[in-house]
Design a protein around this motif. Structure first.
Motif, PDB file in Angstrom:
ATOM      1  N   GLY A  60      22.811  21.547  -1.097  1.00  0.00           N
ATOM      2  CA  GLY A  60      23.781  21.265  -2.150  1.00  0.00           C
ATOM      3  C   GLY A  60      24.876  20.310  -1.712  1.00  0.00           C
ATOM      4  N   ARG A  64      24.164  16.680  -2.589  1.00  0.00           N
ATOM      5  CA  ARG A  64      22.981  17.500  -2.904  1.00  0.00           C
ATOM      6  C   ARG A  64      21.922  17.349  -1.805  1.00  0.00           C
ATOM      7  NH1 ARG A  64      21.164  18.002  -8.999  1.00  0.00           N
ATOM      8  NH2 ARG A  64      20.439  19.931  -8.015  1.00  0.00           N
ATOM      9  N   ASP A  67      18.244  18.776  -1.685  1.00  0.00           N
ATOM     10  CA  ASP A  67      17.929  19.509  -2.910  1.00  0.00           C
ATOM     11  C   ASP A  67      16.648  18.977  -3.556  1.00  0.00           C
ATOM     12  OD1 ASP A  67      20.141  21.072  -2.590  1.00  0.00           O
ATOM     13  OD2 ASP A  67      21.288  20.225  -4.256  1.00  0.00           O
TER      14      ASP A  67
END
Length: 361
Positions: A60, A64, A67
């Motif tokens: 995250g 990010r 991700d």
């Protein structure tokens, strides 16, 4: 000095933004096209292998980090069809695949690649990845992860070797399981375990130990059993050392602290694991802000001449059998390595690229 060939590989960009957790580093999404291009450049200069990690959930933060990630085994199936020479390693966590299913998947990729496929077994410290999938057996798994992996890989290897397996263990109960056809040869097995139990797992089951160890007893045992040791080396390059160091500092100045916090939270679940402890130590202590999973001394930062000299020094020290490279921008980095670094290494007489073939002959 014995001219033992030095193997080169690429730690593929299977997740977004690579291995640098920074606002200031290059940003990209993982795609098959990107990974294929990197592989084809690597093959053109006689690199030996590529490895793709497994990542089911990222960290995250503002960037990010990780991700977005492709799935390792299916990516390697695609790359098997678009490469010709290199060894390919896909990564798997045993909780996520039944061993018989994985054995047949690997056999399929072995067939696509013409016998160039192997697996990297990730015993599993990242609870946050597997808990979300509903396969996390509880935190006691931290203590028996290698016992689980040992049963799992025993079944896989039995199916590869004979096409059938009956196994009654603590974690698996398999009766007269068949898996045909069998692979063209026993696929290579990699592990990155660095704990005492992880190193024993490597000695018992693997052809490559990723991460390397300086323990002379363990190194001697691995050499006696023909187990290679690979380690990863991030490369940051520029025309001059000063410029490369400036770029490195720029990346560090832009560290995404929110993504680092996510990584620290993930690593904090495993209180005693070697990898998780290493990550926690480096984040909490400042450590290597550029690359949490690789010591700072392994970063290759500088001009082509400096990087070539550093690689030669690692070779002369005999610390590793293979070097697994990462780059902030993989395509530009590989193009730089092909055009600037490989010719220097070959002119030094190092057993890499074309020189490796001469040594092998």
């Amino acid at each position: 000095m014995d001219q033992k060939p030095l193997e080169f590989g690429i730690f593929l960009p299977i997740a977004n933004n690579g291995w640098i957790i920074s606002h200031n580093s290059p940003k990209y999404m993982p795609t098959y096209e990107l990974n294929r291009e990197v592989c084809q450049i690597a093959e053109s200069i006689d690199f030996d292998f590529v490895l793709s990690m497994v990542k089911w959930r990222g960290y995250g933060g503002d960037t990010r980090h990780w991700d977005f990630a492709l799935e390792s085994m299916t990516l390697m199936a695609g790359l098997a069809a678009s490469t010709k020479k290199m060894q390919l390693y896909g990564s798997v966590q045993p909780l996520t695949f039944n061993p018989a299913v994985l054995a047949k998947m690997a056999t399929t990729i072995d067939d696509i690649s013409g016998g160039r496929f192997g697996i990297n077994i990730v015993a599993g410290w990242a609870k946050h990845e597997y808990d979300q999938l509903g396969v996390w057996p509880g935190d006691e798994f931290f203590d028996y992860r290698y016992d689980y992996a040992e049963e799992w890989v025993t079944i896989v290897k039995s199916l590869w070797a004979t096409g059938e397996c009956t196994f009654h263990g603590k974690f698996f109960d398999i009766e007269e399981c068949t898996s045909l056809p069998m692979p063209s040869r026993m696929p290579g097995i990699v592990t990155a375990g660095a704990s005492e139990r992880g190193l024993q797992f490597a000695l018992d089951h693997c052809s490559v130990q990723f991460g390397s160890t300086k323990d002379p007893v363990i190194k001697a045992q691995m050499e006696a059993r023909g187990i290679k040791q690979y380690s990863s080396f991030p490369i940051i390059h520029a025309d001059t050392d000063a410029e490369a160091q400036r770029i490195q500092q720029w990346y560090q100045d832009g560290t995404d602290d929110s993504a680092k916090a996510g990584q620290l939270k993930a690593a904090s679940a495993d209180k005693n694991g070697t990898t998780a402890t290493l990550i926690r130590t480096r984040i909490e202590g400042g450590g290597d802000k550029l690359q949490n999973n690789v010591p700072a001394l392994k970063s290759l930062v500088g001009s082509a001449e400096t990087i070539a000299e550093k690689i030669r020094s690692y070779y002369n020290e005999g610390l590793v059998d293979g070097m697994l490279f990462t780059f902030p921008d993989f395509v530009k980095g590989m193009e730089f390595f092909a055009a600037e670094v490989m010719p220097k290494l070959e002119s030094m007489g190092l057993p890499v690229g074309r020189n490796k073939k001469l040594v092998a002959a």
